[in-house]
Write an enzyme that holds these catalytic residues in place. Sequence first.
Site, short mmCIF file in Angstrom:
data_model
loop_
_atom_site.label_atom_id
_atom_site.label_comp_id
_atom_site.label_asym_id
_atom_site.label_seq_id
_atom_site.Cartn_x
_atom_site.Cartn_y
_atom_site.Cartn_z
N LYS A 1 127.48 57.78 -115.64
CA LYS A 1 126.71 58.64 -114.74
C LYS A 1 127.09 60.10 -114.95
O LYS A 1 128.27 60.41 -115.19
CB LYS A 1 126.97 58.20 -113.29
N SER B 1 122.17 57.01 -105.75
CA SER B 1 122.00 58.09 -106.72
C SER B 1 122.31 57.66 -108.16
O SER B 1 122.07 58.43 -109.09
CB SER B 1 122.93 59.26 -106.34
N SER C 1 125.49 54.22 -103.40
CA SER C 1 124.79 54.73 -104.58
C SER C 1 124.95 53.90 -105.84
O SER C 1 124.28 54.17 -106.84
CB SER C 1 125.26 56.17 -104.87
#
Length: 476
Positions: A77, A152, A176
Amino acid sequence: MLYERSAFELAELLRNRKCSAVELLDSVKKRAVELQPSLNAYISFNDNAAKAAEEADRRLAQGGDVPVLCGIPVAVKDNISVKGLRTTCASKMLENYVPPYSAAAVELLEAAGAVIIGKTNMDEFAMGSASDTGIFGAVKNPVNTSYSAGGSSGGSAAAVAGGAATLALGSDTGGSVRQPASFCGVAGFCPSYGAVSRYGLIAFASSLDRIGTIGKNIRDVQLLHNIINVTDQRDVTNNHNFFSEHSFHSLKGVRIGIPEELFGDMVSDDVKNAVIGAVKLMESEGAVIHDISLPSLSSAVKAYYVISSAEASSNLARYDGVRYGFRAEGCSSPMEMIRKSRTEGFGDEVKRRILLGTFVLSEGCSDSYYKRAALFRQRLCREFDEIFRSCDAVVSPVYPEAGIKLGKGKRLADTYSADICTVPSSLAGLPAVSIPCGTASDGLPIGLQLIGRRYGDNELLSIAYCYEVAGGVYHG
């Protein structure tokens, strides 16, 4: 195709020299490039991945005690630092930032021979629920591209689900990792707070942020977690003194708690039926089901947004256009430069949470909001501690709906309140995992959430694995 296989299967193939790390990377990278226009899962690819794959093949050829993830492609990420690789947090503020060091989790992966394939798309500074607040555009769900991949960590989940990565790192502040894993039909694990070093994770809310893992199934998730679950002195919150090694080998006798507050009217019928079906499967395998109550859940979302926004306001104060990051041009004074840099560098969602955090920390408001939220957090922790005296795990939906349609207008209050299933365990620092448990009427995957006792990460993953092999929706 190699990109379709699980990490566990691929590790066996690599060790037995039935495929090479270079061949595996080529398969996964081609798949990632093929899907990029439709999914938008990646922000950037790692130009050094091929060299890492060649080095992995040399280690594998030497034999001996080679780490299990040697040669496995892993996506990261884009709020987790990788030395020399652009790390943007999907924000204009860090659009051209190249970190001079790697996160502890990335260092451990590289030492184990894993191949970092690239950096995945996300919500700006991890603030959002649909991976659509960043400057690089929304991440789309590989199951149905008219829906969000979730947020996210949407890019990481979409990459794994689509075969564009074998495993992925994400970050979980209030759900997330778990929510996008649920939306995309893969497994996502958020460990206990302190299990994985946060060194190199760009901060959103420091008392909530955790690095989590995403894989095709629970066994893959645990392989990745075991690599990064190492003590690191650079993170003062990283503590392994209390972690339990206990695990279950079947669901027989496992005590499962069902909180009535998380099965109310806010949960869609499709989600409710899938999760109840999963509970019935556990019961048929010998699990003991208990109805439980968490009275404080009604205020969990409010407390979460007060605490997380307050910490975000503090953490993001460092982005002022002076030391690093985006700097606005044409400014006549230092104060104008700071104001314009933050105005132009941050997106709407980030600004909204900074303003909320600044308000709840302001004089005259901190006692009414932040202090009350912190006291509530303590009460919620005590309620969970009491529940885990008689339960081994708590079951709930991951999200009230099977997915979020892209472009669909929704009130912010409704968007925030939909985090009700994931934020309680985040506030309490508990481990939680999302496992595919069914499909909605429109074909979207549905995830089952299991929450474990504090520091009982291995215990929780063993329960999840037992459910998965007993007949849960299994990938790979």
